[in-house]
Enzyme design. Sequence first.
Site: not given
Ligand code: ADP
Ligand code: MP5
Length: 260
Positions: A173, A204, A206-209
């Site tokens: 990602k 943003t 929770g995006t990864g979850c």
């Molecule tokens: N500002 C943003 N605009 C559009 N897509 C985003 C943005 N930030 C993250 N993403 C997308 O959201 C998804 C989760 O990525 P990321 O935020 O890197 O994960 P995590 O929550 O694990 O750090 C990926 O598909 C990433 O490209």
């Molecule tokens: C319980 C739990 N699981 C996963 C994440 C990661 O999510 P994020 O990277 O968006 O803070 C979080 N903040 N809390």
Amino acid sequence: MIPGVLTVAGSDSGGGAGIQADLKTMLALGVHGMSVITAVTAQNSIGVQGAWELPVEAVRAQYRSVVDDIGVRAVKTGMLSSAELVETVAELIAGTDAPSVVDPVGVSKHGDALLAPSALDSVRTALLPVATVATPNLDEVAHLTGVRVESEDDLRRAAEAVLAYGPRWVVIKGGHLAGDAVDLLTDGSQEHWLRAPRHDNRHTHGTGCTLASAIASQLAKGQTVPEAVMAAKEYVTGAIAAGFALGAGIGPVHHGWNLG
Ligand SMILES: Nc1ncnc2c1ncn2[C@@H]1O[C@H](COP(=O)(O)OP(=O)(O)O)[C@@H](O)[C@H]1O
Ligand SMILES: Cc1ncc(COP(=O)(O)O)c(N)n1
């Protein structure tokens, strides 16, 4: 029949990430969400104020209750907290006949630790090898493999380093890079570049979850891995575009954006 999807993750009291994000994503994508809670966090838009792991027996019992009676069409993992829980969950997944999406959660968006540093080795040697799809962000790639991604050109090298631990597919990602939100999906032979416009949105949490749960939901509905990841990317991009302020810090994405 509505397919069942299981998330094995931590609870986020603020409702933006973790189990709560996973179940909302599953509802929005039309599958039946079920949960194995590994840890409880006291968490809000500002940070993680406390975290408590559940005993291994409690995690094992929840998993068995769901899988043995109801059955699952896909499993997703998130916060696993300790080496012992990582190894337990890896063993449970290895014995389950369903695809798995492993989000190797390390720290929250606020920078608070959700995995003990001593558990990294178990993620590498026990969990990644049983993953159908692994979805590390750039910090997780750096911690797991030592590869530092500074631009899109480094994504392929990062993917190869993660694939060396044995997941069938990896999504690197690139959400934390500047420019478009670019992710790379590959199994080492096929490559799919997933590109979306960056939404200038600080909400943003929770995006990864959300991405990982969306992939698991689409796999449960019978899509191939590339189809599932492309649909999941579209869903998370829409959810980020509709993200909203809540509390004084980083607000959540909007999981119901596609429901009208
Ligand atoms: N500002 C943003 N605009 C559009 N897509 C985003 C943005 N930030 C993250 N993403 C997308 O959201 C998804 C989760 O990525 P990321 O935020 O890197 O994960 P995590 O929550 O694990 O750090 C990926 O598909 C990433 O490209
Ligand atoms: C319980 C739990 N699981 C996963 C994440 C990661 O999510 P994020 O990277 O968006 O803070 C979080 N903040 N809390």
